[in-house]
Design a protein around this motif. Sequence first.
Motif, PDB file in Angstrom:
ATOM      1  N   GLU A   1       1.382  -1.141   0.116  1.00  0.00           N
ATOM      2  CA  GLU A   1       0.257  -0.213   0.098  1.00  0.00           C
ATOM      3  C   GLU A   1       1.272   1.458   0.090  1.00  0.00           C
ATOM      4  OE1 GLU A   1      -3.364  -1.012   0.659  1.00  0.00           O
ATOM      5  OE2 GLU A   1      -4.114   1.356   0.097  1.00  0.00           O
TER       6      GLU A   1
ATOM      7  N   GLY B   1       2.260   5.217   0.669  1.00  0.00           N
ATOM      8  CA  GLY B   1       1.401   6.320   2.057  1.00  0.00           C
ATOM      9  C   GLY B   1       3.053   5.874   2.891  1.00  0.00           C
TER      10      GLY B   1
ATOM     11  N   VAL C   1       0.272   5.811   6.477  1.00  0.00           N
ATOM     12  CA  VAL C   1       0.236   4.538   6.365  1.00  0.00           C
ATOM     13  C   VAL C   1       0.489   3.183   7.460  1.00  0.00           C
ATOM     14  CG1 VAL C   1      -0.966   2.347   4.602  1.00  0.00           C
ATOM     15  CG2 VAL C   1      -1.165   4.804   4.279  1.00  0.00           C
TER      16      VAL C   1
ATOM     17  N   LYS D   1      -6.973   6.936   6.945  1.00  0.00           N
ATOM     18  CA  LYS D   1      -6.712   6.073   5.635  1.00  0.00           C
ATOM     19  C   LYS D   1      -6.936   6.844   4.432  1.00  0.00           C
ATOM     20  CE  LYS D   1      -2.913   5.252   8.374  1.00  0.00           C
ATOM     21  NZ  LYS D   1      -2.967   6.840   8.935  1.00  0.00           N
ATOM     22  N   LYS D   2      -8.518   5.924   4.366  1.00  0.00           N
ATOM     23  CA  LYS D   2      -9.427   6.125   2.831  1.00  0.00           C
ATOM     24  C   LYS D   2      -9.452   7.949   2.455  1.00  0.00           C
ATOM     25  CE  LYS D   2     -12.431   2.626   0.817  1.00  0.00           C
ATOM     26  NZ  LYS D   2     -13.542   2.189   0.339  1.00  0.00           N
TER      27      LYS D   2
ATOM     28  N   ALA E   1      -4.966   7.921   1.716  1.00  0.00           N
ATOM     29  CA  ALA E   1      -5.259   7.751  -0.029  1.00  0.00           C
ATOM     30  C   ALA E   1      -5.577   8.841  -0.813  1.00  0.00           C
ATOM     31  CB  ALA E   1      -6.661   6.691   0.085  1.00  0.00           C
TER      32      ALA E   1
ATOM     33  N   ILE F   1      -2.952  11.068  -2.434  1.00  0.00           N
ATOM     34  CA  ILE F   1      -2.362  10.162  -2.868  1.00  0.00           C
ATOM     35  C   ILE F   1      -2.401  10.014  -4.411  1.00  0.00           C
ATOM     36  CG2 ILE F   1      -1.241   7.552  -3.423  1.00  0.00           C
ATOM     37  CD1 ILE F   1      -0.298   7.285   0.265  1.00  0.00           C
ATOM     38  N   GLU F   2      -4.413   9.937  -4.601  1.00  0.00           N
ATOM     39  CA  GLU F   2      -4.658  10.207  -5.841  1.00  0.00           C
ATOM     40  C   GLU F   2      -4.764  11.397  -6.619  1.00  0.00           C
ATOM     41  OE1 GLU F   2      -6.270   7.855  -7.896  1.00  0.00           O
ATOM     42  OE2 GLU F   2      -5.563   6.360  -6.246  1.00  0.00           O
TER      43      GLU F   2
ATOM     44  N   GLU G   1      -7.921  -8.140  -0.472  1.00  0.00           N
ATOM     45  CA  GLU G   1      -7.455  -6.213   0.455  1.00  0.00           C
ATOM     46  C   GLU G   1      -7.029  -6.557   2.110  1.00  0.00           C
ATOM     47  OE1 GLU G   1     -10.681  -3.176  -0.599  1.00  0.00           O
ATOM     48  OE2 GLU G   1      -9.785  -2.659   1.079  1.00  0.00           O
TER      49      GLU G   1
END
Lengths: 462, 294
Positions: free
Chosen positions: A174, A176, A180, A190-191, A195, A198-199, B40
């Motif tokens: 993953e 980060g 992360v 995190k999401k 994330a 990072i996008e 995941e």
Amino acid sequence: MEVDVLKRIPVREQDPKVRATNFEEVCLGYNVEEAMAEASRCLKCKNPQCQKGCPVNIDIPGFIREIEAGKMEDAFHVLSMYSALPAICGRVCPQESQCEAKCIRGIKGDAVSIGKLERFAADWARENGIRLQAAADKKGKKVAVIGSGPAGLTCAGELAKAGYDVTIFEALHEPGGVLVYGIPEFRLPKKSVVAAEIENVKSLGVRIETNVVIGKSTTVDELIHEEGFEAVFIGSGAGLPKFMGIPGENANGVFSANEFLTRNNLMKAYHEDYDTPIFHGKKVAVVGGGNVAMDAARTALRLGAEVHIVYRRGESELPARVEEVHHAKEEGIIFNLLTNPKEILVDENGWVRGMVCVEMELGEPDASGRRRPVEKAGSEFELALDTVVMSLGTSPNPLISSTTEGLEINGHQCIVASEENGQTTKAGVYAGGDAVTGAATVILAMGAGKAAAQGIDEFLSK
Amino acid sequence: MYKITKKRFLAENIFLMDVEAPRVAKNCHPGQFVIVRLDEKGERIPLTVCDYDAEAGTVTIVVQMIGASTKMMAEYEEGEYLRDFTGPLGCKSELIDEPVEELKKKKILFVAGGLGTAPVYPQVKWLHGQGVEADCIIGARNKSLIILEEEMKAVAKNVYVATDDGSYGFHGNVNDKIKDLVNNEKKTYDLVIAIGPLIMMKFVSLLTKELGIKTVVSMNPIMVDGTGMCGACRLTVDGKVKFACVDGPEFDGHLVNFDEAIKRAQMYRTEEGRAVLREKEGATHHGCCGHCSD
């Protein structure tokens, strides 16, 4: 909204009793009205001191002015000129010792809540679907960035903005890095936050290849000679945990903070749906006093334990941010200060059953300028425990330095690199962040990533 | 995503997979391992490398179904993808850096227990490729758990099969077979490389210490990241703390604190969600689930 210019607009937080049982974010952030009110407290100094306190030199009055005017998208674009990760920095930067420490408003009253405003602008942009654009002019030159933590993401983002073809190589599954695996969900979601930022870096055109352990899966030299990368930035962090070397440290129930946090944050062991286990201790001691120690303690608390911070110096010497210590206390973490472990006691099955500690007092200042803790004779006592988390700092992983020809390191395993532009002892190879400085902060790593991006741009423009 | 190009069962609960992972295949050496994550929500599972083909870009792994994750992995078929595949991790076997002329002078015995046959195979194969001879004992509880016998025969000088119940080959465990070779067949060895369950490696090391034969073992403790970051895999070797993932996995068997390693391997056995692990505990497995070791 009424504003007392001397007082900051308080930020809403989850109630300590409630949040001690969940992993949701502690700080809820400002809404539009609160943000605009707080922004109005900024003096918009002609010679902004706050900006000088920022390792990435953000035009702070500039973005605050836009918030005050209600132009949130513009505020985000001002931030984006200086930082690829504003939603993260707004949450984890030690503003109280950087920008906010220099705020002129802070001389008489409260400093402007710069961090909370930064976070607001970044969150607003994300929630409203504002994305960064890839550079129009491509340079046609490939740069490799090793590590996708704050240093690597920043360096990659800056280089992509300048038109370079950037690939980040990440060892874990993953991207980060410490954002992360290290910093918990309740401090840095995190999401929704990591994330998403990072996008944003990806939307600048940066590619990320996960599961590549440089030094094992390939090497810096192979990237240069076989894969056509013209420059390499090493931002591999400081990932190796330290232990004390006291008896009983290999008992079951003794974890490095890295292991404890990685299981929880990266592998989401606290989540029932995820497969990775974590030992849910009932009585936990976290040894150390830094931000990582606070993170580990507050994680253990949320897993249902009574948690003690065991730290050999006093409260004013705690290296953690004041806000983190404050939050930890609010949530019910017990601080055993001026206390040092001597031995971990182990039961017949090899599990932790307690820890022998000794009381300390502060003597003469040591090399770091802090008063040296010395043992109080005969003050040993036992803490009954089932878990001990060692949070004593980390050092850089030698995997890269030991497999890269001509890359010099110092006695602490840190890569030798120029502070100004990240240049290492090997041509075309740059480094920054914890890999160079040893464990420090997210924002210092970002500053180093940014400086190295400039260094690389100059090198490749020659 | 990493494509499974081949899958077959070697025994009732042991399967082999070829997985497309060009970077790993290109840089892999005997002695190293990989970490796999199925999906995941999956764990990072340290797995044994049995073979690799740089040209085809594939890595062969051998897995014993022992925990929930490895059982789930057994459901994956050819053409499907594993979410994550990282490596090669750990240090290559010390043999690789020794001059071949020196190796040729040595009498080498591999001792493979159960799934341990899989990581032994690439070492013997590599030696064979260099023109170096080696003997190999393959041990298991019974005949059905003996794997890779034919493959091993193609690269080892002598292969000795030993089963605890005598259902195939020599009747006895690997230690009985070592004694048989040394005492009855008057074999002499300069180096033993033992890979298998912790308890087997412990007793092989005790025996070879008595016999005065240098012994290398491959440790397979609990791991999370496999890159030196978490310290979950720490063990004591000659009184010093080592991380199996970056300092090993191979260590001097006469210096490893096996009793501590065995206790540490128990850590997650009694955890919630480990019911499967508790319920079914094979006598022989190696690094297959990351959370058990004997």
